[in-house]
Structure formats: structure tokens, C-alpha cells
Design an enzyme around this catalytic site. Structure first.
Site, PDB file in Angstrom:
ATOM      1  CG  HIS A 149     -67.488 -32.017  -6.114  1.00  0.00           C
ATOM      2  ND1 HIS A 149     -67.182 -33.016  -7.003  1.00  0.00           N
ATOM      3  CD2 HIS A 149     -66.314 -31.381  -5.842  1.00  0.00           C
ATOM      4  CE1 HIS A 149     -65.887 -32.988  -7.273  1.00  0.00           C
ATOM      5  NE2 HIS A 149     -65.337 -32.007  -6.572  1.00  0.00           N
TER       6      HIS A 149
ATOM      7  CG  ASP B  70     -70.363 -33.940  -7.905  1.00  0.00           C
ATOM      8  OD1 ASP B  70     -70.360 -32.839  -8.500  1.00  0.00           O
ATOM      9  OD2 ASP B  70     -69.305 -34.565  -7.668  1.00  0.00           O
TER      10      ASP B  70
ATOM     11  CB  SER C 110     -62.295 -32.926  -6.224  1.00  0.00           C
ATOM     12  OG  SER C 110     -62.542 -31.916  -7.161  1.00  0.00           O
TER      13      SER C 110
END
Length: 416
Positions: free
Chosen positions: A397, A365, A200
Site C-alpha cells: 500500500h 495490498d 489511500s
């Protein structure tokens, strides 16, 4: 395999010498602690909200009588019990940053001191709430799987947590720590090059580090490869939603508006806004009076009565906007086919920005939109350094770093 051969040889030699088996165990441990049979040690750079934050209080005021003004060190993020109303007001007062005009920088609020625990180890990124490990598991599955390959936490697999509220502009000292950690891990593991696994926001942190902090000679000596997972290369629509009505980070029962003060005060929120260069002209925020795209930030911040947000965005928007290839081997991993916020629709006059909008979903996602995730594909074939990209449909995610298929794929890269 080489570790097994080492153990077998150790047992044979010690047997001939009439020495104890415990000495073999000791020598085998030493073998692991000096790199063992792993090919490349690992440093993990976690994502947004993926590092614990400790705090210590010495305040003169608090929003409620039940909020502590003084304390020893305690877990500020994440402590799920701190996020329950009305206690969350105490948490917000401690967590939200303030802008110091005299210093021209963001700081903790008066009377609050914070620190990031666990740098160099993996314990604080395996689970995010120390008191509720099962409910807040993060990198634990990946770390456990890497142990089966011979990796040792704190030695050949190490964490590089950071204060995710800030950007590289605000906390340049983090990158000195990261550089020294990589150099130390290299030396500790018999001068083996390091693989950086990032998730991320950590992907953007690592990209900045590789492109703006260290030079090509340093990368050639110390870096084996970079594995970015679910990188928000061009931001996410959820960040714009967070500025308007708040975004609860998929934490159940948490009112998004309760997180808004922290999100607005964190410069990383501006860093994660959709990048105009890569975003289309489709509106992200839709209201009866006006629509807002990634090209309308000045107007957007004015209309949500947070003009300072535009100044922050101007300061941080160019940090990684160009997405320059980092000149190391890259294995990009991302998700798809999960409903992801594409637009936030305020259908009733007066609803914008303080009430929760209706969400229109697109591909991604679940957190980052597909048009942002896929941008690492542009690196393929553009350099003498190998670049690959692999999509894992249906994986959200947050679960990208714990999914068994993705963890197995990461293990296969590390074993190459």
C-alpha cells in the site's frame, strides 16, 4: 520536446543578437514556470498519515514531568523520535482529538494548536519526517520522476496535504483550499486542466470533492483526470482492528496499543471502517464469546467500551458510501497478492479487546483488502467519461506511490 526546441531557438537568436547565454537560461526557466511542455499540471492529495502535522503548545498539564507544556512550532507528525516509549505518551496527549460538545465538533486538545505545513508545494509530502528523510520517503520518487518531464514543484506539480485525522464533515474548509489551489494551478500553467493524483484516504477525499463540492461545469473547465492509487473505497479491516487493540501503521517497533487512543479519537478511523454495503458477512473480529462483522458496529463499539465510536460512524459513514462516479476521466491503480488483515482473532477469554490478536490474512495490498480496492472497476463503461483500472500485484500500500513501474505508468498517463 517543445522545451528543447525553445532552448535551441533561444540560443540561436541570442547568438545572432550577441547576448549572453544566461539570458537564455532565464527565459527557459520562465518557459517552465508558465506550463512549459507538460500536458497537464498535477495536484497530489496524499493518504492517511501522509501529511505532516505541526503543533504549538500552551498547556497547563501534561502526562509526565518530561513532557513539554509550552513550545514553539514543531513537527508532531511524523517525528519518529516522538514515537519512542515513554515519550510517546507526550505525543499521544498532543495528537489525540477531543469532542467539543458545545461546538458539536472534534478539536485539538486544550492548549494544542496544529497546522498542516506545505500546502501548495510538495516538500512536506515527499518526506514525512523532516529529520529522517531517507527513512520516511513518500512521494519523493514520483516528484523526482515528474521533474524529468518538465514539472516544477510548487508550480506545475503541487501538494494538497490535509489533517488526515478528520473527515470532510469535520473540515469542509479544506475543500475550499483545494478548489482554489486547482484554479490557481490552472491559471499559472497557461489554463491547462489539472490531473489529481491521490493515494489511500486521499482517494476518498478527492471523490468527495468531485462529487459534493464542485459542479460539472467546474470539472469540465479545470479537471483533466483523476488518478486514484490504492483507494480504500469500502474501508479496510485494519480500521476495525485499530479500534479494538490498535494498529501500528506498519511502523516497526511501535506498539499498536500506543496508537489506539489517537485512532479512536480520529473520525477518519470511522470513515475507513468496512462499509456494510460492500463487505461480505464474514466476521472481521472473532472472539470466544462473539464475532463481529461490518453489520455489527453498534454492538462492537459497546463491547469495546467505546459507545461514542458508533455515533461517529453514523455521522461519517455516508460521506462517500455510494461511490458515485465523479464524471471525470479516471485511471484507477491498486495492488494485490499481498497478505492483508482479513480477520483479527482473539482466542483466549479476556483477551478482547486490549491484547493483540492473531491475524488471519487475505488478499489486498497489505493495508486495504481486495474487495475494497477493486470497486473502482465498477466505474468502467458506466459513463461517457473514460475509466480504466490497472492492478499491480505484489506492491504494498505505502509503496504504491514510489514503485518504479507504477510511477512510469503514471507518467505515461500524464503524457497521453
Amino acid at each position: 520536446a517543445s522545451r528543447d526546441r525553445f532552448c535551441a531557438s533561444c540560443r540561436g537568436v541570442l547568438g545572432l543578437m550577441g547576448l549572453s547565454r544566461s539570458l537564455c537560461v532565464l527565459l527557459t526557466t520562465c518557459f517552465a514556470l508558465t506550463g512549459g511542455d507538460i500536458r497537464t499540471p498535477v495536484v497530489i492529495v496524499p493518504g492517511l498519515a501522509g501529511s505532516q502535522i505541526d503543533a504549538k503548545l500552551n498547556k497547563t498539564t501534561a502526562p509526565h514531568v518530561y513532557c513539554d507544556k509550552t513550545s514553539d512550532w514543531f513537527t508532531l507528525w511524523v517525528s519518529l523520535e516522538e514515537l519512542i516509549p515513554p515519550v510517546i505518551d507526550c505525543w499521544t496527549a498532543n495528537m489525540k482529538l477531543v469532542y467539543n460538545e458545545a461546538l458539536s465538533k472534534f478539536t485539538d486538545p486544550a492548549g494544542v494548536t496544529t497546522r498542516i505545513p506545505g500546502f501548495g508545494n510538495t516538500s512536506t509530502i515527499e518526506y514525512l519526517d523532516p529529520s529522517l528523510t531517507e527513512a520516511t520517503t513518500y512521494f519523493s520518487q514520483m516528484v523526482d520522476e515528474l521533474k524529468t518531464m518538465g514539472y516544477v514543484p510548487g508550480v506545475s506539480i503541487r501538494g494538497a496535504p490535509y489533517d488526515w485525522r478528520f473527515t470532510p464533515v469535520d473540515k469542509p474548509e479544506y475543500f475550499t483550499q483545494l478548489r482554489l489551489l486547482i484554479e490557481d494551478t490552472y491559471k499559472t500553467n497557461s489554463n491547462k486542466k489539472i490531473t489529481i493524483i491521490a493515494h489511500s484516504l486521499g482517494c476518498l477525499q478527492t471523490l468527495y470533492f468531485l462529487n459534493s463540492v464542485v459542479n460539472s461545469q467546474w470539472k469540465s473547465l479545470y479537471i483533466d483526470s483523476f488518478i486514484p492509487i490504492a483507494g480504500p473505497w469500502a474501508g479496510a479491516a485494519n480500521s476495525m482492528r485499530g479500534y479494538s487493540a490498535g494498529y501500528n501503521l506498519h511502523i516497526p517497533l511501535l506498539n499498536p496499543s500506543d496508537l489506539r487512543p489517537v485512532q479512536r479519537s480520529s473520525p477518519s478511523s470511522a470513515w475507513l471502517l468496512p462499509t456494510p454495503k460492500y463487505w461480505d458477512s464474514r466476521p472481521i473480529i472473532i472472539t470466544p464469546a462473539k464475532n463481529y462483522t461490518a453489520n455489527d458496529y453498534e454492538e462492537f463499539f459497546k463491547d469495546i467500551d467505546f459507545v461514542f465510536g458508533f455515533e461517529v460512524w453514523k455521522k461519517v459513514s455516508n460521506v462517500t458510501q455510494s461511490l458515485v462516479f465523479p464524471d471525470v476521466v479516471v485511471h484507477c491503480i491498486y495492488g494485490a497478492n499481498v497478505n492483508t488483515t482479513a480477520q483479527a482473532v482473539y482466542s483466549t477469554p479476556g483477551q478482547f479487546p486490549n491484547e493483540q490478536p492473531t491475524i488471519v490474512y487475505g488478499d489486498g495490498d497489505g493495508t486495504v483488502n481486495s474487495q475494497s480496492l477493486v470497486l473502482c472497476n465498477d466505474w468502467i463503461g458506466k459513463s461517457t467519461y473514460n475509466a480504466t483500472a490497472r492492478v499491480f500485484p505484489g506492491i504494498t500500500h505505502f509503496n504504491m506511490v514510489s514503485n518504479a513501474g507504477i510511477v512510469d505508468y503514471v507518467k505515461s498517463i500524464l503524457a497521453l
